[in-house]
Design a protein around this motif. Sequence first.
Motif, short mmCIF file in Angstrom:
data_model
loop_
_atom_site.label_atom_id
_atom_site.label_comp_id
_atom_site.label_asym_id
_atom_site.label_seq_id
_atom_site.Cartn_x
_atom_site.Cartn_y
_atom_site.Cartn_z
N PRO A 127 44.63 -24.40 29.81
CA PRO A 127 46.22 -24.53 29.88
C PRO A 127 46.48 -25.57 30.94
N GLY A 128 45.62 -26.28 31.73
CA GLY A 128 45.88 -27.25 32.79
C GLY A 128 44.78 -27.86 33.24
N TYR A 129 44.82 -28.84 34.33
CA TYR A 129 43.66 -29.32 34.90
C TYR A 129 43.19 -28.21 35.98
N THR A 130 42.00 -27.85 35.74
CA THR A 130 41.31 -26.83 36.46
C THR A 130 40.91 -27.34 37.60
N LEU A 131 41.37 -26.58 38.74
CA LEU A 131 41.03 -26.91 40.18
C LEU A 131 40.48 -25.53 40.83
N ILE A 132 39.32 -25.61 41.59
CA ILE A 132 38.76 -24.71 42.46
C ILE A 132 38.77 -25.07 43.75
N VAL A 133 39.60 -24.69 44.62
CA VAL A 133 39.87 -25.22 45.83
C VAL A 133 39.29 -24.47 47.00
N ASN A 134 38.37 -24.97 47.61
CA ASN A 134 37.92 -24.16 49.03
C ASN A 134 38.19 -25.09 50.11
N ALA A 135 38.42 -24.06 51.17
CA ALA A 135 38.47 -24.79 52.82
C ALA A 135 37.68 -23.76 53.69
N GLU A 136 36.78 -24.16 54.19
CA GLU A 136 35.86 -23.58 55.13
C GLU A 136 36.62 -23.24 56.19
N ASP A 137 36.33 -21.93 56.50
CA ASP A 137 37.20 -21.04 57.51
C ASP A 137 38.69 -20.93 57.41
N ALA A 138 39.08 -20.96 56.11
CA ALA A 138 40.53 -20.67 55.84
C ALA A 138 40.72 -19.45 55.45
N ASP A 139 41.91 -18.83 55.84
CA ASP A 139 42.39 -17.46 55.52
C ASP A 139 43.10 -17.69 54.07
N GLU A 140 43.89 -18.82 53.94
CA GLU A 140 44.50 -19.26 52.82
C GLU A 140 44.84 -20.46 52.61
N ILE A 141 45.12 -21.08 51.47
CA ILE A 141 45.23 -22.63 51.00
C ILE A 141 46.72 -22.58 50.39
N ARG A 142 47.47 -23.60 50.82
CA ARG A 142 48.76 -23.84 50.36
C ARG A 142 48.69 -25.18 49.56
N LEU A 143 49.12 -25.03 48.24
CA LEU A 143 49.08 -26.37 47.39
C LEU A 143 50.57 -26.83 47.04
N SER A 144 50.71 -27.95 47.06
CA SER A 144 52.11 -28.59 46.60
C SER A 144 51.76 -29.59 45.63
N ALA A 145 52.74 -29.84 44.58
CA ALA A 145 52.43 -30.72 43.66
C ALA A 145 53.72 -31.77 43.84
N SER A 146 53.82 -33.16 43.72
CA SER A 146 54.74 -34.00 43.74
C SER A 146 55.55 -33.97 42.33
N THR A 147 54.82 -33.79 41.31
CA THR A 147 55.33 -33.68 39.93
C THR A 147 54.50 -32.62 39.25
N GLY A 148 54.83 -32.11 38.26
CA GLY A 148 54.08 -31.03 37.37
C GLY A 148 54.12 -29.80 38.10
N SER A 149 53.41 -28.92 37.73
CA SER A 149 53.44 -27.62 38.49
C SER A 149 52.02 -26.77 38.23
N PHE A 150 51.97 -25.84 39.00
CA PHE A 150 50.80 -25.04 39.17
C PHE A 150 50.85 -23.50 37.97
N ILE A 151 49.87 -23.31 37.58
CA ILE A 151 49.85 -22.17 36.50
C ILE A 151 48.83 -21.42 36.95
N ARG A 152 48.61 -19.92 36.71
CA ARG A 152 47.51 -19.01 36.91
C ARG A 152 47.38 -18.81 35.42
N TRP A 153 46.11 -18.38 35.28
CA TRP A 153 45.51 -18.17 33.89
C TRP A 153 44.23 -17.38 34.08
N ASN A 154 44.15 -16.04 34.48
CA ASN A 154 43.25 -15.30 34.73
C ASN A 154 42.82 -13.98 34.02
N ALA A 155 41.66 -13.80 33.99
CA ALA A 155 41.35 -12.51 33.40
C ALA A 155 42.21 -11.16 33.88
#
Length: 182
Positions: A82-110
């Motif tokens: 349903p969108g451009y697929t991204l798997i984001v990792n950051a070493e030693d991170a507890d969480e990752i915050r994403l923001s988009a200048s245009t468009g939006s994020f969606i979740r599509w999970n089992a």
Amino acid sequence: MNRTRTGMKKARFRLVAGVLLIIALGLLAFFYREISSGPEKLQAWQKVFSLTVLAADGTPELAQPDREASYGSYRVTDSKTPGYTLIVNAEDADEIRLSASTGSFIRWNAPDYKVNQAGKEITIAPGETIYWTPLTGESPERITESELTMSAYRHNSVFSEARFMIRSDESGVYTGKWAEGD
């Protein structure tokens, strides 16, 4: 006898001064480490972030910061996701915050694989799959470019940031590329 007492006082003074000096140096080292790794001094994003995107055939591609290549291939009209697929990792991170200048994020999970709108800003766990979409319902105009900002957090403080550009060509195929990070 006075010399003995004076000598003992000097020895105690030196001992106390030495202990205080060791404590002070320890505190300075601790605070220097905290300041140098805090939000004021961000770690180099190339050493922290890794990003996997899906190619047109569904093959995962690791987007490497030192290559000028475009990654992934997503077309709204003929994609299996349903969108451009991204798997984001950051070493030693507890969480990752994403923001988009245009468009939006969606979740599509089992297990139900229902598309759930997440908006222009989202917080994810490292390694979580998220999708960016140009279809927001806000504007009938076709979105041709979006800058994604990724912020890695550890203990509620940002320690690294990176940017990834998603652009479409004339035929509506979206690809992504690392932008210069902070």
